[in-house]
Design a protein around this motif. Structure first.
Motif, PDB file in Angstrom:
ATOM      1  N   TYR A  84      34.562  22.020  39.134  1.00  0.00           N
ATOM      2  CA  TYR A  84      34.938  22.919  38.044  1.00  0.00           C
ATOM      3  C   TYR A  84      35.492  24.255  38.539  1.00  0.00           C
ATOM      4  CZ  TYR A  84      33.204  19.570  34.701  1.00  0.00           C
ATOM      5  OH  TYR A  84      33.026  18.426  33.958  1.00  0.00           O
ATOM      6  N   GLY A  85      36.245  24.196  39.625  1.00  0.00           N
ATOM      7  CA  GLY A  85      36.930  25.395  40.087  1.00  0.00           C
ATOM      8  C   GLY A  85      37.939  25.904  39.079  1.00  0.00           C
ATOM      9  N   HIS A  86      38.455  25.018  38.229  1.00  0.00           N
ATOM     10  CA  HIS A  86      39.442  25.415  37.222  1.00  0.00           C
ATOM     11  C   HIS A  86      38.795  25.992  35.965  1.00  0.00           C
ATOM     12  CE1 HIS A  86      38.185  21.289  36.693  1.00  0.00           C
ATOM     13  NE2 HIS A  86      38.648  21.264  35.464  1.00  0.00           N
ATOM     14  N   LYS A  87      37.455  25.969  35.886  1.00  0.00           N
ATOM     15  CA  LYS A  87      36.767  26.533  34.729  1.00  0.00           C
ATOM     16  C   LYS A  87      35.793  27.652  35.113  1.00  0.00           C
ATOM     17  CE  LYS A  87      37.044  22.511  31.667  1.00  0.00           C
ATOM     18  NZ  LYS A  87      36.293  21.626  30.733  1.00  0.00           N
ATOM     19  N   ALA A  88      35.536  27.801  36.397  1.00  0.00           N
ATOM     20  CA  ALA A  88      34.574  28.806  36.850  1.00  0.00           C
ATOM     21  C   ALA A  88      35.173  30.203  36.817  1.00  0.00           C
ATOM     22  CB  ALA A  88      34.105  28.474  38.267  1.00  0.00           C
ATOM     23  N   HIS A  89      34.301  31.188  36.749  1.00  0.00           N
ATOM     24  CA  HIS A  89      34.716  32.588  36.817  1.00  0.00           C
ATOM     25  C   HIS A  89      34.738  33.103  38.247  1.00  0.00           C
ATOM     26  CE1 HIS A  89      32.631  32.239  32.763  1.00  0.00           C
ATOM     27  NE2 HIS A  89      33.863  32.572  32.439  1.00  0.00           N
ATOM     28  N   TYR A  90      33.830  32.566  39.083  1.00  0.00           N
ATOM     29  CA  TYR A  90      33.687  33.052  40.447  1.00  0.00           C
ATOM     30  C   TYR A  90      33.546  31.880  41.422  1.00  0.00           C
ATOM     31  CZ  TYR A  90      32.442  37.537  38.245  1.00  0.00           C
ATOM     32  OH  TYR A  90      32.434  38.677  37.497  1.00  0.00           O
ATOM     33  N   MET A  91      33.883  32.169  42.670  1.00  0.00           N
ATOM     34  CA  MET A  91      33.628  31.255  43.771  1.00  0.00           C
ATOM     35  C   MET A  91      32.982  32.034  44.906  1.00  0.00           C
ATOM     36  SD  MET A  91      36.341  29.340  46.358  1.00  0.00           S
ATOM     37  CE  MET A  91      36.931  28.070  45.232  1.00  0.00           C
ATOM     38  N   ILE A  92      31.973  31.449  45.525  1.00  0.00           N
ATOM     39  CA  ILE A  92      31.498  31.941  46.817  1.00  0.00           C
ATOM     40  C   ILE A  92      32.116  31.029  47.862  1.00  0.00           C
ATOM     41  CG2 ILE A  92      29.525  32.277  48.339  1.00  0.00           C
ATOM     42  CD1 ILE A  92      27.866  33.015  45.917  1.00  0.00           C
ATOM     43  N   ALA A  93      33.006  31.591  48.684  1.00  0.00           N
ATOM     44  CA  ALA A  93      33.802  30.794  49.614  1.00  0.00           C
ATOM     45  C   ALA A  93      33.425  31.102  51.055  1.00  0.00           C
ATOM     46  CB  ALA A  93      35.291  31.068  49.412  1.00  0.00           C
ATOM     47  N   LEU A 134      32.814  35.105  50.989  1.00  0.00           N
ATOM     48  CA  LEU A 134      33.424  36.052  50.062  1.00  0.00           C
ATOM     49  C   LEU A 134      33.069  35.674  48.630  1.00  0.00           C
ATOM     50  CD1 LEU A 134      37.041  36.576  51.470  1.00  0.00           C
ATOM     51  CD2 LEU A 134      35.028  38.010  51.819  1.00  0.00           C
ATOM     52  N   LEU A 135      32.810  36.672  47.820  1.00  0.00           N
ATOM     53  CA  LEU A 135      32.584  36.508  46.391  1.00  0.00           C
ATOM     54  C   LEU A 135      33.909  36.773  45.697  1.00  0.00           C
ATOM     55  CD1 LEU A 135      30.738  36.224  43.900  1.00  0.00           C
ATOM     56  CD2 LEU A 135      30.124  38.630  44.196  1.00  0.00           C
ATOM     57  N   ILE A 136      34.503  35.729  45.124  1.00  0.00           N
ATOM     58  CA  ILE A 136      35.878  35.796  44.639  1.00  0.00           C
ATOM     59  C   ILE A 136      35.921  35.679  43.122  1.00  0.00           C
ATOM     60  CG2 ILE A 136      38.163  34.727  44.749  1.00  0.00           C
ATOM     61  CD1 ILE A 136      37.233  33.488  47.456  1.00  0.00           C
ATOM     62  N   ASP A 137      36.526  36.657  42.476  1.00  0.00           N
ATOM     63  CA  ASP A 137      36.840  36.576  41.052  1.00  0.00           C
ATOM     64  C   ASP A 137      38.071  35.690  40.920  1.00  0.00           C
ATOM     65  OD1 ASP A 137      37.769  36.937  38.446  1.00  0.00           O
ATOM     66  OD2 ASP A 137      37.202  39.053  38.382  1.00  0.00           O
ATOM     67  N   LEU A 138      37.925  34.539  40.272  1.00  0.00           N
ATOM     68  CA  LEU A 138      39.010  33.550  40.233  1.00  0.00           C
ATOM     69  C   LEU A 138      40.131  33.933  39.274  1.00  0.00           C
ATOM     70  CD1 LEU A 138      36.912  30.270  40.478  1.00  0.00           C
ATOM     71  CD2 LEU A 138      38.205  31.423  42.280  1.00  0.00           C
ATOM     72  N   ASN A 139      39.991  35.049  38.575  1.00  0.00           N
ATOM     73  CA  ASN A 139      41.090  35.562  37.751  1.00  0.00           C
ATOM     74  C   ASN A 139      42.014  36.481  38.540  1.00  0.00           C
ATOM     75  OD1 ASN A 139      40.554  34.349  35.205  1.00  0.00           O
ATOM     76  ND2 ASN A 139      38.834  35.758  34.926  1.00  0.00           N
ATOM     77  N   THR A 140      41.714  36.674  39.831  1.00  0.00           N
ATOM     78  CA  THR A 140      42.536  37.547  40.660  1.00  0.00           C
ATOM     79  C   THR A 140      43.927  36.951  40.856  1.00  0.00           C
ATOM     80  OG1 THR A 140      40.527  38.207  41.841  1.00  0.00           O
ATOM     81  CG2 THR A 140      42.628  38.742  42.883  1.00  0.00           C
ATOM     82  N   PRO A 141      44.990  37.743  40.778  1.00  0.00           N
ATOM     83  CA  PRO A 141      46.341  37.224  41.021  1.00  0.00           C
ATOM     84  C   PRO A 141      46.448  36.540  42.374  1.00  0.00           C
ATOM     85  CG  PRO A 141      46.449  39.430  40.083  1.00  0.00           C
ATOM     86  CD  PRO A 141      45.005  39.172  40.380  1.00  0.00           C
ATOM     87  N   GLY A 142      47.169  35.400  42.390  1.00  0.00           N
ATOM     88  CA  GLY A 142      47.343  34.633  43.613  1.00  0.00           C
ATOM     89  C   GLY A 142      46.405  33.452  43.738  1.00  0.00           C
ATOM     90  N   VAL A 143      45.429  33.340  42.812  1.00  0.00           N
ATOM     91  CA  VAL A 143      44.513  32.198  42.809  1.00  0.00           C
ATOM     92  C   VAL A 143      45.054  31.141  41.853  1.00  0.00           C
ATOM     93  CG1 VAL A 143      42.179  31.383  42.354  1.00  0.00           C
ATOM     94  CG2 VAL A 143      42.538  33.690  43.272  1.00  0.00           C
ATOM     95  N   THR A 144      45.203  29.906  42.346  1.00  0.00           N
ATOM     96  CA  THR A 144      45.683  28.789  41.523  1.00  0.00           C
ATOM     97  C   THR A 144      44.690  27.638  41.634  1.00  0.00           C
ATOM     98  OG1 THR A 144      47.975  29.396  41.990  1.00  0.00           O
ATOM     99  CG2 THR A 144      47.584  27.207  41.075  1.00  0.00           C
TER     100      THR A 144
END
Length: 381
Positions: free
Chosen positions: A165-174, A192-202
């Motif tokens: 559910y990477g396409h529905k999550a708000h965050y990823m710990i990568a 890294l704690l990543i906000d998946l709404n950040t530009p450049g994330v697909t």
């Protein structure tokens, strides 16, 4: 080293949670067919998660200061057992509550804790796991996704795959490389704690053979992240990711993935009114194995409650438990062979789990990886 898996009993105050959870689930899941409920911890329903959070049942063991329930590991065992046995759609909060929030509480800054953990407990922050990568298989230390320090933060490039559910999550710990090369193995890795709404994330969903889209490929194209996206210490990613995997493997969920199918089959057998000896034997076999595995899982829960880190013991339960989960569709399919009176709902549930059960021994670490952990714990390698 491996410790003895001593028999454990759920305390009465935690066992008392079972009835209100069952009542809640009976209302929320009324009319949902078993083939849909069989998806359970792969079933994504944000509304269900928010309703569960309103009951205080998301983040049940997390500290009250961060929005949690401060309940025991045994209370969480009862909750998870009832959710999975009923086939509740828990995927929205599953990763966030099970491992991401505890990981942030262990390694994160106070700002990260205050921002993220209460939102998880409210059912408002969903997480995915950024570990697997294309062409890496189970070789987690070979990750190539890289984060470079730039003015004000990090520039991230690379790809994660089989991301639930990477396409529905708000965050990823990568898990990413912040120094060195893949040849350095675990050296130079960070989280890294990543906000998946950040530009450049697909995020691109991956459809499975059942037509579901619970996996995805997540690509980072020179994504700019703030400096405080670093979780824990730079270069400590390998230690931290192993702690995260320990959270993932220590729960009771590794024995219940096929429970909805067992219940549907038992309903069919009872409803027929002419239970055969072969059916009694099969039911007894499944019950006996489930009982043994449940007691083993409870023993792991008792170790967690005592403040221990049962890495090897949890790996044993997961290895044996996923084997049990995988055997159920085959055993029931063999029993139903040649019968023409099985209801469509039972057959649809069997078809789904028969196709999906090979994945049970992949998620959370392959059987080969787990047996390596067990062998080291036994001093065999």
């Amino acid at each position: 080293m491996l410790e003895t898996l001593d028999l454990a009993i759920i305390p009465p105050e935690d066992e008392a949670l079972r009835e209100p959870v069952r009542a809640f689930l009976a209302e929320r899941l009324a009319g949902v067919p078993p083939a849909r409920r069989a998806r359970t911890w792969m079933g994504f329903d944000a509304d269900f998660t928010r309703a569960l959070a309103e009951k205080g049942w998301v983040g049940l063991t997390l500290p009250k200061d961060y929005g949690g329930g401060a309940r025991s590991h045994f209370a969480r065992f009862v909750l998870i057992e009832e959710l999975l046995a009923a086939g509740a759609p828990v995927a929205a909060h599953w990763i966030a509550e099970r491992q991401s929030a505890p990981l942030i509480l262990r390694y994160g800054s106070e700002d990260q804790k205050r921002k993220i953990v209460p939102a998880v407990c409210r059912g408002e922050a969903f997480f995915c796991i950024g570990m697997s990568e294309p062409n890496s298989g189970s070789d987690l230390a070979s990750v190539r996704t890289r984060a470079e320090k730039v003015a004000g933060g990090w520039k991230l490039s690379g790809t994660k795959i089989w991301t639930t559910y990477g396409h529905k999550a708000h965050y990823m710990i990568a898990l990413v490389r912040t120094s060195g090369t893949p040849e350095d193995r675990s050296g130079g890795l960070s989280q890294l704690l990543i906000d998946l709404n950040t530009p450049g994330v697909t995020a691109r969903p991956i459809r499975d053979l059942a037509g579901d889209e619970h996996f995805s490929e997540v690509h980072f194209d020179d994504v700019l992240l703030p400096e405080d996206a670093l979780l824990g210490r730079e270069g400590a990613g390998w230690e931290q990711v192993n702690a995260e995997l320990a959270f993932e493997r220590s729960g009771p969920e590794r024995i219940y993935s096929s429970t909805v199918l067992v219940d549907a089959w038992l309903d069919y057998v009872r409803g027929r009114g002419d239970v055969t000896e072969a059916e009694r034997v099969l039911a007894g076999r499944l019950l006996a194995e489930l009982s043994a595995l449940r007691n083993m899982s409870l023993s792991v829960t008792a170790m967690l409650a005592a403040g221990k880190s049962p890495v090897v013991e949890a790996s044993i339960v997961k290895d044996l438990g996923t084997g049990f989960e995988q055997s159920i569709p085959t055993l029931i399919a063999d029993h139903l062979a040649g019968r023409e009176d099985a209801p469509e709902s039972l057959l649809a549930t069997l078809e789904y789990l028969g196709g999906m059960c090979p994945t049970f021994s992949l998620r959370g670490g392959t059987r080969e990886i787990l047996r390596g952990i067990i062998a080291r714990g036994l001093g065999l390698r």
